[in-house]
Design an enzyme around this catalytic site. Structure first.
Site, short mmCIF file in Angstrom:
data_model
loop_
_atom_site.label_atom_id
_atom_site.label_comp_id
_atom_site.label_asym_id
_atom_site.label_seq_id
_atom_site.Cartn_x
_atom_site.Cartn_y
_atom_site.Cartn_z
N ASP A 46 0.82 -1.22 0.00
CA ASP A 46 0.00 0.00 0.00
C ASP A 46 0.85 1.26 0.00
OD1 ASP A 46 -2.30 -1.71 0.29
OD2 ASP A 46 -1.70 -1.93 2.37
N LYS B 277 2.26 2.05 -5.23
CA LYS B 277 3.00 1.59 -6.42
C LYS B 277 2.20 1.85 -7.70
CE LYS B 277 3.03 -2.47 -4.50
NZ LYS B 277 2.70 -2.22 -3.09
N ALA C 98 -3.76 -8.14 -4.13
CA ALA C 98 -3.23 -6.79 -4.35
C ALA C 98 -4.38 -5.83 -4.61
CB ALA C 98 -2.29 -6.79 -5.54
N GLY C 99 -4.16 -4.58 -4.29
CA GLY C 99 -5.17 -3.57 -4.60
C GLY C 99 -4.46 -2.28 -4.96
N HIS C 100 -4.50 -1.88 -6.22
CA HIS C 100 -3.80 -0.68 -6.66
C HIS C 100 -4.82 0.39 -7.02
CE1 HIS C 100 -0.01 -3.16 -7.82
NE2 HIS C 100 -0.20 -3.07 -6.52
N THR C 101 -4.77 1.50 -6.29
CA THR C 101 -5.71 2.57 -6.57
C THR C 101 -5.08 3.54 -7.56
OG1 THR C 101 -6.53 2.36 -4.33
CG2 THR C 101 -7.16 4.36 -5.51
N GLN D 67 1.99 -6.25 -3.52
CA GLN D 67 2.43 -6.46 -2.13
C GLN D 67 3.79 -5.76 -1.95
OE1 GLN D 67 1.25 -9.63 -3.74
NE2 GLN D 67 -0.69 -8.82 -3.08
P1 IMP Z 1 -2.55 -12.97 1.58
O1 IMP Z 1 -1.60 -12.43 0.57
O2 IMP Z 1 -3.99 -12.66 1.25
O3 IMP Z 1 -2.31 -14.42 1.86
O4 IMP Z 1 -2.28 -12.21 2.97
C1 IMP Z 1 -1.05 -12.38 3.70
C2 IMP Z 1 -0.62 -11.07 4.34
O5 IMP Z 1 -0.24 -10.14 3.33
C3 IMP Z 1 -1.72 -10.37 5.16
O6 IMP Z 1 -1.11 -9.70 6.25
C4 IMP Z 1 -2.28 -9.35 4.19
O7 IMP Z 1 -2.88 -8.26 4.85
C5 IMP Z 1 -1.01 -8.95 3.44
N1 IMP Z 1 -1.26 -8.46 2.08
C6 IMP Z 1 -1.53 -9.18 0.98
N2 IMP Z 1 -1.68 -8.38 -0.08
C7 IMP Z 1 -1.48 -7.13 0.34
C8 IMP Z 1 -1.47 -5.86 -0.32
O8 IMP Z 1 -1.66 -5.73 -1.54
N3 IMP Z 1 -1.23 -4.78 0.48
C9 IMP Z 1 -0.97 -4.89 1.80
N4 IMP Z 1 -0.97 -6.06 2.46
C10 IMP Z 1 -1.22 -7.17 1.73
#
Ligand code: IMP
Length: 426
Positions: free
Chosen positions: A13, A16, A39-42, A223
């Protein structure tokens, strides 16, 4: 020729997507290499505000080829929903190519993600629930279903039959939930596969050709380094390698083709999910950062934990990735504060630590060694050049550059494209 990786340097977050969105104007190709719809890209631009999970952030530039590489975990229904949303806003997605080697996130992966988290009780990772961990488990265990399999119904059905009989034994026997129906899954996935088919291709060959032809390539990280399955705060990590090296593996690129690596750092620090966070702020300053920075998860809506910039972790990620420069985001979020703090090292008992311990429980016990700097208490969102920034803000940026040991090439002071100060990209 340039192949530049844009990689998250903290716990995700960092912004990127918008750095890629800016740099994509000068690129020919933008590629995602790992992660999935966790992932979440705004991205905010003239077409609207978009929350992308799988589609690369280069999609808003019509001249850019966008690639979802072999290392990405693809949830077909999510990808199609994103494409539909983009079409609804008149954004063309014709340039998107999805790797035939990418693995598919299946409905049982999402279900198992929730069930496995539940089984961890108090030791939950705090996953996004998007099924990424279970899908990676299947990939490595050689039970995975890949995008190429979606294109051949007979092959897909055979593989699904074999794997679902195992999954249903786990679902019913271990977790005591209802088994999933094979025909429902087959219909849903094959329908999605048929829609995706025209976009599926050999992205490894495509990437290697682009590099050979001297195209300008951007590798878009998802991530971030401190969530890396090897180097992050294990077990509170994701299941991929969100580093420059991971990007090479996730796209089939030789490491020497990468010519630059931008580490994206937020001017403070946030984390979603569980795990150690030595500089976390639990009081009013943390709340102010969360509100001012709109620190709520793009994928899950969870409030993000907020804290001060941690230069020890920042140096660790810079060295792991071999960053050549820093993009420092959300500097404006600190505008109102009378003072700002930076963690320059750790203390644990009598010992001083300058390294990041492998054991997450030891990192949780580390006390930050603070350096306090004066705030600037002046709005920065209209600044367009480094010299426009208040002097104390310039000093803060310079101090971070010195502590990490890298030049700061970009500074963002707001969400819009023009609110990124370019100091020179390395
Ligand atoms: P998972 O990737 O859904 O298995 O989550 C594993 C850990 O990575 C957790 O703490 C999530 O909150 C974190 N996480 C996964 N993707 C992101 C992201 O895009 N941004 C921030 N944290 C993430």
């Amino acid at each position: 020729m340039s192949v530049v990786a844009v990689v998250g340097a903290q716990w995700g977050d960092e912004g990127k997507g918008r750095i890629v969105d800016l740099l994509a104007a000068e690129a020919d190709l933008v590629a995602r290499s790992q992660g999935g719809s966790n992932a979440g890209h705004t991205v905010v631009n003239a077409s609207g505000t978009f929350r992308l999970h799988l589609v690369p952030s280069g999609i808003f530039h019509p001249h850019v080829t966008n690639v979802i590489g072999n290392g990405v975990m693809v949830e077909p229904q999510q990808l199609l929903a994103e494409l539909d949303e983009l079409h609804a806003h008149h954004v063309s997605t014709d340039s998107l190519v999805v790797s035939d080697r990418a693995h598919v996130v299946m409905p049982y992966h999402k279900l198992l993600d929730r069930l496995e988290e539940g089984a961890r009780g108090a030791k939950q990772v705090g996953t996004t629930g998007r099924g990424i961990g279970p899908a990676v488990q299947d990939k490595v265990a050689r039970f995975g279903i890949r995008v190429v399999d979606l294109l051949d119904p007979a092959v897909f059905r055979e593989k699904l039959h074999a794997v679902l009989s195992l999954k249903n034994r786990v679902l019913t026997g271990v977790y005591g939930v209802e088994p999933l129906r094979e025909e429902d899954i087959a219909e849903e996935c094959l329908a999605a596969g048929a829609r995706l088919a025209p976009r599926v291709g050999d992205t490894v060959a495509l990437m290697q050709r682009a590099v050979a032809d001297g195209k300008r390539v951007l590798l878009e990280g998802a991530q971030a380094t401190l969530l890396d399955v090897d180097f992050g705060t294990y077990p509170f990590v994701t299941s991929s390698s969100p580093t420059v090296a991971g990007a090479c593996v996730g796209l089939g690129l030789p490491p020497q083709s990468v010519t630059g690596a931008i580490g994206v750092y937020k001017a403070y620090l946030t984390r979603v999910g569980s795990g150690p966070f030595p500089t976390e702020l639990n009081g009013t300053v943390g709340d102010r950062l969360r509100e001012r920075g709109q620190e709520y998860g793009t994928t899950t809506g969870r409030p993000r934990r907020c804290g001060w910039f941690d230069a020890t972790l920042a140096r660790y990620s810079a060295r792991l990735n071999g960053f050549t420069s820093i993009a420092l985001t959300k500097l404006d979020v600190l505008d109102a504060l009378p003072t700002v703090k930076v963690c320059t090292g750790y203390r644990r008992g009598q010992a001083r630590w300058d390294a990041v311990p492998a054991d997450a429980s030891i990192l949780a016990e580390c006390e930050p060694v603070w350096e306090e700097l004066p705030g600037w208490q002046t709005p920065t969102s209209d600044c367009r050049a480094f010299e426009d920034l208040p002097l104390n803000a310039q000093r803060y940026v310079d101090r971070i550059a010195a502590l990490v040991g890298l030049p700061v090439a970009l500074v963002s002071v707001g969400f819009a494209r023009e609110q990124i100060i370019q100091i020179g990209v390395g």
